[in-house]
Design a protein around this motif. Structure first.
Motif, PDB file in Angstrom:
ATOM      1  N   ALA A 295       0.832  -1.200   0.000  1.00 34.26           N
ATOM      2  CA  ALA A 295       0.000   0.000   0.000  1.00 34.26           C
ATOM      3  C   ALA A 295       0.865   1.247   0.000  1.00 34.26           C
ATOM      4  CB  ALA A 295      -0.909  -0.007   1.215  1.00 34.26           C
ATOM      5  N   ASN A 296       1.874   1.215   0.853  1.00 36.61           N
ATOM      6  CA  ASN A 296       2.717   2.406   0.944  1.00 36.61           C
ATOM      7  C   ASN A 296       3.405   2.680  -0.373  1.00 36.61           C
ATOM      8  OD1 ASN A 296       3.769   4.501   2.483  1.00 36.61           O
ATOM      9  ND2 ASN A 296       5.708   3.425   2.586  1.00 36.61           N
ATOM     10  N   LYS A 297       3.912   1.621  -0.949  1.00 37.57           N
ATOM     11  CA  LYS A 297       4.633   1.804  -2.205  1.00 37.57           C
ATOM     12  C   LYS A 297       3.712   2.387  -3.265  1.00 37.57           C
ATOM     13  CE  LYS A 297       5.982  -1.558  -5.018  1.00 37.57           C
ATOM     14  NZ  LYS A 297       6.734  -2.115  -6.114  1.00 37.57           N
ATOM     15  N   ALA A 299       1.002   4.062  -2.761  1.00 42.29           N
ATOM     16  CA  ALA A 299       0.600   5.431  -2.443  1.00 42.29           C
ATOM     17  C   ALA A 299       1.672   6.415  -2.888  1.00 42.29           C
ATOM     18  CB  ALA A 299       0.342   5.561  -0.945  1.00 42.29           C
ATOM     19  N   TRP A 300       2.919   6.085  -2.585  1.00 39.32           N
ATOM     20  CA  TRP A 300       3.975   7.020  -2.989  1.00 39.32           C
ATOM     21  C   TRP A 300       4.108   7.091  -4.485  1.00 39.32           C
ATOM     22  CZ3 TRP A 300       5.642  10.816  -0.487  1.00 39.32           C
ATOM     23  CH2 TRP A 300       5.748  10.765   0.912  1.00 39.32           C
ATOM     24  N   ALA A 303       1.430   9.269  -5.769  1.00 40.06           N
ATOM     25  CA  ALA A 303       1.681  10.674  -5.400  1.00 40.06           C
ATOM     26  C   ALA A 303       2.732  11.259  -6.320  1.00 40.06           C
ATOM     27  CB  ALA A 303       2.129  10.763  -3.938  1.00 40.06           C
ATOM     28  N   ARG A 304       3.761  10.463  -6.602  1.00 40.43           N
ATOM     29  CA  ARG A 304       4.825  10.966  -7.460  1.00 40.43           C
ATOM     30  C   ARG A 304       4.309  11.233  -8.860  1.00 40.43           C
ATOM     31  NH1 ARG A 304       9.323   9.150 -10.053  1.00 40.43           N
ATOM     32  NH2 ARG A 304       8.607   7.001  -9.941  1.00 40.43           N
TER      33      ARG A 304
ATOM     34  N   PRO B 119      -1.194  15.336  -4.743  1.00 38.73           N
ATOM     35  CA  PRO B 119      -0.633  15.297  -3.400  1.00 38.73           C
ATOM     36  C   PRO B 119      -0.433  16.709  -2.859  1.00 38.73           C
ATOM     37  CG  PRO B 119       1.074  14.862  -4.987  1.00 38.73           C
ATOM     38  CD  PRO B 119      -0.210  14.946  -5.752  1.00 38.73           C
ATOM     39  N   ASN B 164      11.546   8.690  -0.133  1.00 37.92           N
ATOM     40  CA  ASN B 164      10.275   8.872  -0.803  1.00 37.92           C
ATOM     41  C   ASN B 164       9.701  10.275  -0.837  1.00 37.92           C
ATOM     42  OD1 ASN B 164       8.696   7.313  -2.382  1.00 37.92           O
ATOM     43  ND2 ASN B 164       8.624   5.735  -0.832  1.00 37.92           N
ATOM     44  N   SER B 168       9.043  12.638  -4.753  1.00 36.11           N
ATOM     45  CA  SER B 168       7.855  13.235  -5.368  1.00 36.11           C
ATOM     46  C   SER B 168       7.900  14.747  -5.266  1.00 36.11           C
ATOM     47  CB  SER B 168       6.577  12.689  -4.728  1.00 36.11           C
ATOM     48  OG  SER B 168       6.778  12.437  -3.379  1.00 36.11           O
ATOM     49  N   GLU B 171       9.735  15.921  -8.236  1.00 34.24           N
ATOM     50  CA  GLU B 171       8.895  15.918  -9.428  1.00 34.24           C
ATOM     51  C   GLU B 171       7.946  17.114  -9.412  1.00 34.24           C
ATOM     52  OE1 GLU B 171       8.178  13.340 -11.810  1.00 34.24           O
ATOM     53  OE2 GLU B 171       9.890  12.126 -11.255  1.00 34.24           O
ATOM     54  N   ALA B 300      -1.993  12.491   0.421  1.00 32.62           N
ATOM     55  CA  ALA B 300      -2.193  11.942  -0.912  1.00 32.62           C
ATOM     56  C   ALA B 300      -3.216  12.723  -1.707  1.00 32.62           C
ATOM     57  CB  ALA B 300      -2.620  10.472  -0.821  1.00 32.62           C
ATOM     58  N   LEU B 308       0.812  10.607   4.103  1.00 36.98           N
ATOM     59  CA  LEU B 308       1.888   9.732   3.694  1.00 36.98           C
ATOM     60  C   LEU B 308       3.169  10.008   4.443  1.00 36.98           C
ATOM     61  CD1 LEU B 308       1.306   9.837  -0.124  1.00 36.98           C
ATOM     62  CD2 LEU B 308       0.661   8.051   1.432  1.00 36.98           C
ATOM     63  N   TRP B 311       5.482   9.365   9.049  1.00 38.72           N
ATOM     64  CA  TRP B 311       5.035   7.985   9.005  1.00 38.72           C
ATOM     65  C   TRP B 311       4.362   7.619  10.320  1.00 38.72           C
ATOM     66  CZ3 TRP B 311       3.913   5.205   5.343  1.00 38.72           C
ATOM     67  CH2 TRP B 311       3.886   3.822   5.443  1.00 38.72           C
ATOM     68  N   VAL B 318      -0.734   2.711   5.760  1.00 34.86           N
ATOM     69  CA  VAL B 318      -0.844   4.141   5.471  1.00 34.86           C
ATOM     70  C   VAL B 318      -1.851   4.752   6.426  1.00 34.86           C
ATOM     71  CG1 VAL B 318      -1.515   5.808   3.760  1.00 34.86           C
ATOM     72  CG2 VAL B 318      -0.285   3.780   3.101  1.00 34.86           C
ATOM     73  N   GLU B 340      11.780   0.463   1.293  1.00 33.28           N
ATOM     74  CA  GLU B 340      10.956   0.778   0.111  1.00 33.28           C
ATOM     75  C   GLU B 340      11.821   0.781  -1.120  1.00 33.28           C
ATOM     76  OE1 GLU B 340       7.830   0.748   2.416  1.00 33.28           O
ATOM     77  OE2 GLU B 340       7.896   0.693   0.247  1.00 33.28           O
ATOM     78  N   GLU B 344      11.501  -1.250  -4.539  1.00 34.11           N
ATOM     79  CA  GLU B 344      11.277  -0.596  -5.833  1.00 34.11           C
ATOM     80  C   GLU B 344      12.285  -1.062  -6.841  1.00 34.11           C
ATOM     81  OE1 GLU B 344       9.753   3.530  -4.016  1.00 34.11           O
ATOM     82  OE2 GLU B 344      11.020   3.600  -5.775  1.00 34.11           O
TER      83      GLU B 344
END
Lengths: 393, 345
Positions: A295-297, A299-300, A303-304, B119, B164, B168, B171, B300, B308, B311, B318, B340, B344
């Motif tokens: 979920a966290n991944k 969500a981020w 958002a990004r 966001p 994280n 964003s 961006e 979000a 988000l 934490w 979340v 994370e 990724e």
């Protein structure tokens, strides 16, 4: 009218007038006697004429301006502007060779003489190589020189062609070289590698914070430091983190987002073509969200992407709403269409009915008129139309 | 024999007729799109929620100036306007970014949000200086006309390799200004620069706004002034022009202690002084507000939705609309982010 002034007196008068208007060197030239004096005088006169008018320009090889293409015309204009600028600079430059008419004339004469000599030499060498096939030895040279002099008359018409051929060969070599360099440079830019020597040799200095801002302008001006991506030509110019991981200290990122328009359209599509598929996908994503680690991944990630301007459709409710709206709209349009059809039909029927009515009426009227006419004959005084039966009955 | 197509009312054919509504929509869409890069131009609203003291109002106006030209300079907001009103208006106008100033508990906060569902990054402004203050502190404040006609260039520094929230954020900042194509951009249009620097030790972001000035290198001051002012200088005391030019026998201005690195060779003409393939020095002079901000919250949605960034400790998933926490839970945040990143990659 008939009186001719004496030549001496005339000369004296002329001299006085001219002396007032002529510059000093002309006067000094006029003072020297003989041919030398005349030569100096003419030189001084030539000095007064701007070289543009006096010397023959390369008019023969100037193309006809009006017949050129737009690009060629623009190029010629730019060239002439550059020429004007260069001429202005050269005029005021104290160290440049003097460009007075006389100097230019002398230079052109000297050039022509040198050219003819060169042509002769080249002709010589060419003839030697073609005829004898040996390198030029002194004896051969002498012989050939004598030959050349004899053949000079015959070769005169060939001479202008031969030197042109030699010169063009040289030029073609360098032209190809230039083309090759251009191609290499284009390939480099496409591959986004930085091979400009100014930047390769510069050591990566540890600079203060102030210099970082100035670095930005340099990067902008040279267009380097691009992140390679898929080998597409318009690679995204963002310096992403990945490109920086292995690289220099100043971790500067710019906002040069150069986006390939097709890619942009693909990524940021406004209308989802197949809403049902999107619904399925959104539902799946919702389910995935239940899983806490992912979920966290997710969500981020969303958002990004949203921060970057993409439209992420992850809410199935909104998609359902959209679907419903689409349906309703379609239904509304269908209903409107039906209405339209109905009215059209109705109108048609009405019109037809009216027409048939009118036609029938007309026919009926015609018949009535005929009956009228017939009955009119029997409307005699004393009688009332058609008799019903015999009078006696 | 009558031609079947001809008739009294036939216009000159222009292909299939496009209805007027479609034409209008196309035109409106074109206005939103940047002609050079083909991307949509991001527009912004800068406004405030709640009561603000006068200095913060000035800050709001300064921020509006920073975001020019793609922002509403004289945006009027009423007390009864909600966020929803702004969202509704933003859609048709093509506004994508919101900058919201607020002053809860007498601590100025600035929220950067992306319009429809985007966001929201909430920052607490620890220190700030207004543009007027900065101009007063300078000996020669500089604000040439036309400096706000083009959007600023955004430069981010110190953001690489972070986890994280900052990814964003990067961006977001990169897309806050319209895209610039370095191969076709006009150098004269790059006149401002917005610098955002992340300080790892203090975990704050420095917000600085500069104006760019190009000065030709290797030209003595007198000649430069001559070209700039385009006026005939006073040559009363000089016998010759060379005396005037070489009077102060220094080539290059006195303050030219720049390194090689601060000079660039321009690819094209910028103005009379700075011409193509000549060296010019890049000088930055600060205008505009100066801020030091600390990231406090990331949500979000647009000021709504899941929280988000700080934490939430006890939850493990979340967080759902957690309370505003002033300090961040840094250690936990970092380990989470580490894992994370592994996932990724």
């Amino acid at each position: 009218m008939g009186r001719k002034p004496s030549p001496a007196a005339a000369a004296a008068v002329d001299d006085e007038d001219l002396a007032a208007t002529m510059p000093a060197d002309l006067l000094t030239a006029a003072d020297c006697g003989g041919v030398h004096g005349h030569a100096l005088f003419f030189d001084a006169l030539v000095q007064l004429i701007p070289p543009r008018f006096y010397l023959p320009s390369g008019d023969e090889d100037r193309p006809w301006y009006q017949g050129l293409s737009k690009a060629a015309k623009a190029a010629m204009k730019a060239q002439s502007r550059a020429n004007v600028k260069a001429a202005r600079r050269a005029r005021l430059d104290p160290s440049a060779p003097p460009a007075s008419t006389l100097e230019l004339l002398k230079k052109s004469v000297a050039d022509q003489a040198a050219e003819e000599e060169d042509d002769d030499d080249e002709e010589n060498s060419r003839e030697e190589s073609t005829e004898a096939g040996d390198e030029a030895s002194s004896e051969d040279e002498d012989d050939d020189e004598i030959e050349e002099e004899d053949e000079d008359g015959d070769e005169k018409d060939e001479m202008p062609i031969a030197p042109a051929a030699v010169v063009s060969e040289d030029r073609s070599v360098t032209y190809e070289e230039l083309q090759e360099r251009l191609r290499r440079r284009i390939a480099e830019l496409r591959g986004n590698r930085c091979t400009r020597p100014e930047f390769l040799n510069k050591p990566k200095k540890e600079k203060g914070k102030k210099a970082k801002g100035k670095n930005e302008k340099r990067g902008k001006g040279e267009g380097k430091k691009r992140k390679r991506e898929d080998g597409t030509e318009d690679a995204e110019g963002k310096d992403g983190k990945k490109a920086k991981k292995a690289e220099e200290k100043p971790d500067i990122m710019y906002a040069n987002v150069v986006v390939d328009p097709k890619e942009a359209r693909r990524r940021k599509k406004r209308r989802i073509k197949n809403k049902k598929k999107e619904l399925e996908r959104a539902k799946r994503m919702q389910e995935a969200k239940q899983d806490p680690e992912k979920a966290n991944k997710i969500a981020w990630d969303t958002a990004r992407r949203r921060a970057a301007g993409e439209k992420v459709h992850d809410d199935p409710k909104l998609i359902k709403e959209r679907l419903k709206k689409e349906e309703k709209r379609q239904q509304k349009h269908a209903a409107q269409w039906k209405e339209r059809q109905k009215t059209v039909d109705k109108q048609r029927k009405e019109k037809q009915k009216k027409r048939t009515e009118n036609i029938r009426e007309r026919a009926h009227q015609k018949k009535m008129r005929k009956i009228e006419k017939r009955e009119k004959k029997l409307m005699r005084p004393g009688f009332e139309g058609r008799k019903d039966g015999y009078v006696n009955e | 024999m009558r031609h079947p197509r001809s008739g009294p009312g036939k216009k000159r054919g222009r292909g299939p007729r496009i209805p007027a509504t479609t034409l209008r929509k196309q035109k409106a869409a074109l206005a939103n799109v940047d002609q050079i890069t083909g991307a949509k131009i991001p527009k912004s609203f800068v406004f405030s929620r709640g009561k603000l003291p006068s200095t913060l109002r000035h800050l709001q106006q300064d921020l509006r100036k920073v975001m020019l030209p793609y922002t509403a300079l004289n945006l009027k907001e009423k007390k009864r306007n909600n966020l929803k009103d702004f969202i509704n208006v933003a859609g048709p106008l093509g506004v994508t970014h919101f900058l919201i100033l607020s002053n809860p508990k007498s601590l100025p906060h600035l929220r950067f949000a992306k319009s429809p569902q985007g966001p929201t990054f909430t920052f607490q402004i620890e220190e700030y200086a207004l543009a007027a203050d900065i101009a007063n502190s300078q000996k020669r404040p500089r604000c040439p006309p036309g400096i706000f006609k083009n959007s600023p260039l955004v430069v981010l520094s110190g953001f690489s390799g972070l986890g994280n929230p900052f990814e964003s954020l990067v961006e977001y900042f990169q897309h806050m200004v319209p895209a610039v194509d370095p191969s076709t951009v006009q150098l004269a249009a790059c006149q401002r620069i917005l610098l955002l620097k992340y300080d790892k030790d203090k975990e704050v972001i420095d917000f600085r706004h500069y104006s760019i000035k190009l000065q030709p290198v290797g030209v003595s001051r007198k000649i430069r002034k001559l070209v700039q002012n385009n006026q005939v200088p006073d040559l009363r005391d000089f016998k010759d022009v060379s005396d005037y030019v070489t009077k102060r026998a220094g080539y290059g201005s006195e303050s030219e202690a720049d390194d090689e690195a601060a000079t660039v060779s321009l690819p094209s003409d910028v103005d009379k002084l700075n011409q193509a393939s000549r060296k010019s020095a890049v000088r930055l002079q600060e205008i505009g507000p100066r801020m030091t901000m600390r990231l406090v919250k990331v949500e979000a949605g647009l000021c709504s939705g899941d929280v988000l960034y700080p934490w939430p400790v006890a939850k493990g998933a979340v967080g759902k609309k957690g309370k505003v926490t002033e300090e961040e839970i840094e250690g936990q945040e970092e380990t989470e982010d580490g894992s994370e990143d592994e996932m990724e990659e």
